[in-house]
Design a protein around this motif. Structure first.
Motif, PDB file in Angstrom:
ATOM      1  N   ILE A 217     -23.900 -48.491  72.512  1.00 41.81           N
ATOM      2  CA  ILE A 217     -22.477 -48.795  72.298  1.00 41.81           C
ATOM      3  C   ILE A 217     -22.261 -49.758  71.137  1.00 41.81           C
ATOM      4  CG2 ILE A 217     -21.984 -48.402  74.745  1.00 41.81           C
ATOM      5  CD1 ILE A 217     -21.731 -51.430  75.075  1.00 41.81           C
ATOM      6  N   LYS A 218     -23.294 -50.006  70.333  1.00 38.50           N
ATOM      7  CA  LYS A 218     -23.177 -50.950  69.222  1.00 38.50           C
ATOM      8  C   LYS A 218     -22.043 -50.593  68.251  1.00 38.50           C
ATOM      9  CE  LYS A 218     -26.940 -51.621  66.990  1.00 38.50           C
ATOM     10  NZ  LYS A 218     -28.086 -51.891  66.093  1.00 38.50           N
ATOM     11  N   PRO A 219     -21.860 -49.308  67.890  1.00 39.26           N
ATOM     12  CA  PRO A 219     -20.727 -48.990  66.999  1.00 39.26           C
ATOM     13  C   PRO A 219     -19.378 -49.395  67.595  1.00 39.26           C
ATOM     14  CG  PRO A 219     -22.253 -47.146  67.097  1.00 39.26           C
ATOM     15  CD  PRO A 219     -22.704 -48.116  68.143  1.00 39.26           C
ATOM     16  N   GLY A 220     -19.210 -49.199  68.909  1.00 35.92           N
ATOM     17  CA  GLY A 220     -17.974 -49.614  69.560  1.00 35.92           C
ATOM     18  C   GLY A 220     -17.807 -51.124  69.576  1.00 35.92           C
ATOM     19  N   ILE A 221     -18.918 -51.841  69.734  1.00 42.86           N
ATOM     20  CA  ILE A 221     -18.859 -53.305  69.736  1.00 42.86           C
ATOM     21  C   ILE A 221     -18.404 -53.821  68.374  1.00 42.86           C
ATOM     22  CG2 ILE A 221     -20.247 -55.404  69.915  1.00 42.86           C
ATOM     23  CD1 ILE A 221     -21.973 -53.957  71.976  1.00 42.86           C
TER      24      ILE A 221
ATOM     25  N   ASP B 244     -33.114 -55.498  80.952  1.00 42.46           N
ATOM     26  CA  ASP B 244     -33.684 -54.604  79.951  1.00 42.46           C
ATOM     27  C   ASP B 244     -32.815 -53.372  79.744  1.00 42.46           C
ATOM     28  OD1 ASP B 244     -35.841 -56.259  79.511  1.00 42.46           O
ATOM     29  OD2 ASP B 244     -37.083 -55.305  81.050  1.00 42.46           O
ATOM     30  N   VAL B 245     -32.261 -52.844  80.825  1.00 40.51           N
ATOM     31  CA  VAL B 245     -31.378 -51.681  80.709  1.00 40.51           C
ATOM     32  C   VAL B 245     -30.153 -52.024  79.865  1.00 40.51           C
ATOM     33  CG1 VAL B 245     -29.858 -50.119  81.982  1.00 40.51           C
ATOM     34  CG2 VAL B 245     -32.141 -50.618  82.861  1.00 40.51           C
ATOM     35  N   LEU B 246     -29.623 -53.233  80.093  1.00 36.47           N
ATOM     36  CA  LEU B 246     -28.431 -53.649  79.347  1.00 36.47           C
ATOM     37  C   LEU B 246     -28.743 -53.891  77.873  1.00 36.47           C
ATOM     38  CD1 LEU B 246     -25.448 -54.553  79.290  1.00 36.47           C
ATOM     39  CD2 LEU B 246     -26.234 -56.851  79.895  1.00 36.47           C
ATOM     40  N   THR B 247     -29.802 -54.650  77.616  1.00 33.33           N
ATOM     41  CA  THR B 247     -30.086 -55.076  76.242  1.00 33.33           C
ATOM     42  C   THR B 247     -30.802 -54.019  75.409  1.00 33.33           C
ATOM     43  OG1 THR B 247     -32.145 -56.134  76.985  1.00 33.33           O
ATOM     44  CG2 THR B 247     -30.155 -57.504  76.903  1.00 33.33           C
ATOM     45  N   LYS B 248     -31.582 -53.139  76.051  1.00 30.09           N
ATOM     46  CA  LYS B 248     -32.391 -52.190  75.291  1.00 30.09           C
ATOM     47  C   LYS B 248     -31.900 -50.751  75.366  1.00 30.09           C
ATOM     48  CE  LYS B 248     -36.578 -55.004  75.752  1.00 30.09           C
ATOM     49  NZ  LYS B 248     -37.991 -55.056  76.217  1.00 30.09           N
TER      50      LYS B 248
ATOM     51  N   ILE C  85     -16.199 -60.662  76.190  1.00 27.13           N
ATOM     52  CA  ILE C  85     -15.430 -60.398  77.417  1.00 27.13           C
ATOM     53  C   ILE C  85     -15.143 -58.903  77.546  1.00 27.13           C
ATOM     54  CG2 ILE C  85     -13.257 -60.841  78.621  1.00 27.13           C
ATOM     55  CD1 ILE C  85     -13.203 -63.577  77.278  1.00 27.13           C
ATOM     56  N   ALA C  86     -14.847 -58.250  76.419  1.00 27.14           N
ATOM     57  CA  ALA C  86     -14.536 -56.819  76.449  1.00 27.14           C
ATOM     58  C   ALA C  86     -15.750 -55.989  76.856  1.00 27.14           C
ATOM     59  CB  ALA C  86     -14.024 -56.368  75.078  1.00 27.14           C
ATOM     60  N   ILE C  87     -16.947 -56.408  76.444  1.00 30.60           N
ATOM     61  CA  ILE C  87     -18.159 -55.684  76.855  1.00 30.60           C
ATOM     62  C   ILE C  87     -18.300 -55.733  78.370  1.00 30.60           C
ATOM     63  CG2 ILE C  87     -20.682 -55.701  76.761  1.00 30.60           C
ATOM     64  CD1 ILE C  87     -20.450 -56.770  73.897  1.00 30.60           C
ATOM     65  N   VAL C  88     -18.129 -56.932  78.940  1.00 29.47           N
ATOM     66  CA  VAL C  88     -18.218 -57.081  80.397  1.00 29.47           C
ATOM     67  C   VAL C  88     -17.129 -56.268  81.087  1.00 29.47           C
ATOM     68  CG1 VAL C  88     -18.152 -58.734  82.297  1.00 29.47           C
ATOM     69  CG2 VAL C  88     -19.250 -59.369  80.136  1.00 29.47           C
ATOM     70  N   GLY C  89     -15.908 -56.329  80.546  1.00 30.50           N
ATOM     71  CA  GLY C  89     -14.803 -55.592  81.143  1.00 30.50           C
ATOM     72  C   GLY C  89     -14.989 -54.094  81.072  1.00 30.50           C
ATOM     73  N   ALA C  90     -15.456 -53.598  79.926  1.00 31.73           N
ATOM     74  CA  ALA C  90     -15.679 -52.159  79.781  1.00 31.73           C
ATOM     75  C   ALA C  90     -16.776 -51.669  80.717  1.00 31.73           C
ATOM     76  CB  ALA C  90     -16.031 -51.834  78.325  1.00 31.73           C
TER      77      ALA C  90
END
Length: 273
Positions: free
Chosen positions: A183-187, A173-177, A78-83
């Motif tokens: 932003i993986k460290p933030g996740i 593709d833009v989102l996943t790749k 949910i936070a990924i979508v919100g951010a």
């Protein structure tokens, strides 16, 4: 300069001593055969055996871990979508308003949040138990995860996504790749912060747990009210040591990943390894 450094070191030692002295005091008396925390009479592991053979307590530990892992995973998604939504807002006032609302949930007293959830679940008709605890943990974990993810989105250059679209990449593709790898460290930070808050929470959980369902923090509080039991010390010691093991393991994993790969520059130059 030397005096300042010496004073800083002494101050740091005093701070850590104040923080860890009660924990070591608790751990020390978890081995006391006398059954009290006033005089050490002898070494014993009976309280650790009591904790391990307590089936109800083990079920509560499992409940706590399930709630923490599940709520952290849901809150992070949910936070990924919100951010992403907050980052795409162009109106500065609207963005600041959303960030303020997000921060209010973090600084609000846990007692107020817990009481609010209790009233909400009672009105809606949600039975207090697993569902109510899970929903409340997801709710107070989302703002924390958003604050961990949003700075990485803000540091990301918009030219990366523009270049990906120019090369024919779809939105997926833009989102996943592109976006998610950056932003993986933030996740991961958001997930582990949410996990920590969920495991540590007492006030909110105390309001929304029902009969027959409990988490570790509520159970320890209930047992402590009945009197000092060294089984609580043993359980707390086991949790503390487990946490230390996780921190040490995470530290060594990061060190291993941070080691420079000497062979890679050689390969880039076209020299065989």
């Amino acid at each position: 300069m030397r005096n300042n450094n010496r004073f800083s070191n002494v101050y740091l030692v005093l701070v850590f001593a104040v923080l860890y002295a009660p924990i070591f005091y608790l751990m020390y008396y978890s081995f006391n055969s006398g059954g009290t925390m006033h005089g050490f009479e002898g070494f014993t592991l009976d309280y650790y055996r009591e904790v391990i053979h307590d089936t109800r307590l083990m079920i509560i530990v499992i409940n706590t871990l399930v709630i923490a892992l599940l709520s952290s995973a849901i809150a992070t998604i949910i936070a990924i979508v919100g951010a992403l939504a907050i980052q795409r807002i162009r109106d500065r006032r609207a963005k600041n308003a959303l960030l303020s609302l997000n921060n209010v949930l973090i600084v609000s007293p846990d007692v107020i949040i817990g009481a609010s959830f209790l009233i909400l679940f009672t009105i809606v008709g949600i039975k207090l138990g697993f569902t109510s605890v899970l929903l409340s943990h997801v709710a107070f974990s989302v703002p924390i995860a958003v604050l961990m993810i949003l700075p990485h989105l803000q540091d990301m250059s918009p030219t990366l996504t523009d270049a990906a679209r120019d090369l024919g990449a779809s939105r997926r593709d833009v989102l996943t790749k592109v976006i998610l790898p950056i932003i993986k460290p933030g996740i991961f930070s958001g997930f582990f912060m949410a996990l920590t808050y969920s495991l540590d929470d007492f006030a909110v959980t105390f309001f929304v747990t029902g009969n027959g369902y409990s988490t570790l923090s509520v159970e320890i509080y209930s047992r402590a009210r009945q009197g000092v039991s060294l089984s609580i010390n043993a359980l707390s010691t086991m949790i503390f040591l487990f946490t230390i093991m996780l921190v040490v393991g995470y530290y060594f994993l990061n060190r291993r990943k941070a080691r420079p790969n000497v062979a890679e520059p050689v390969a880039d130059l076209g020299v065989p390894r």
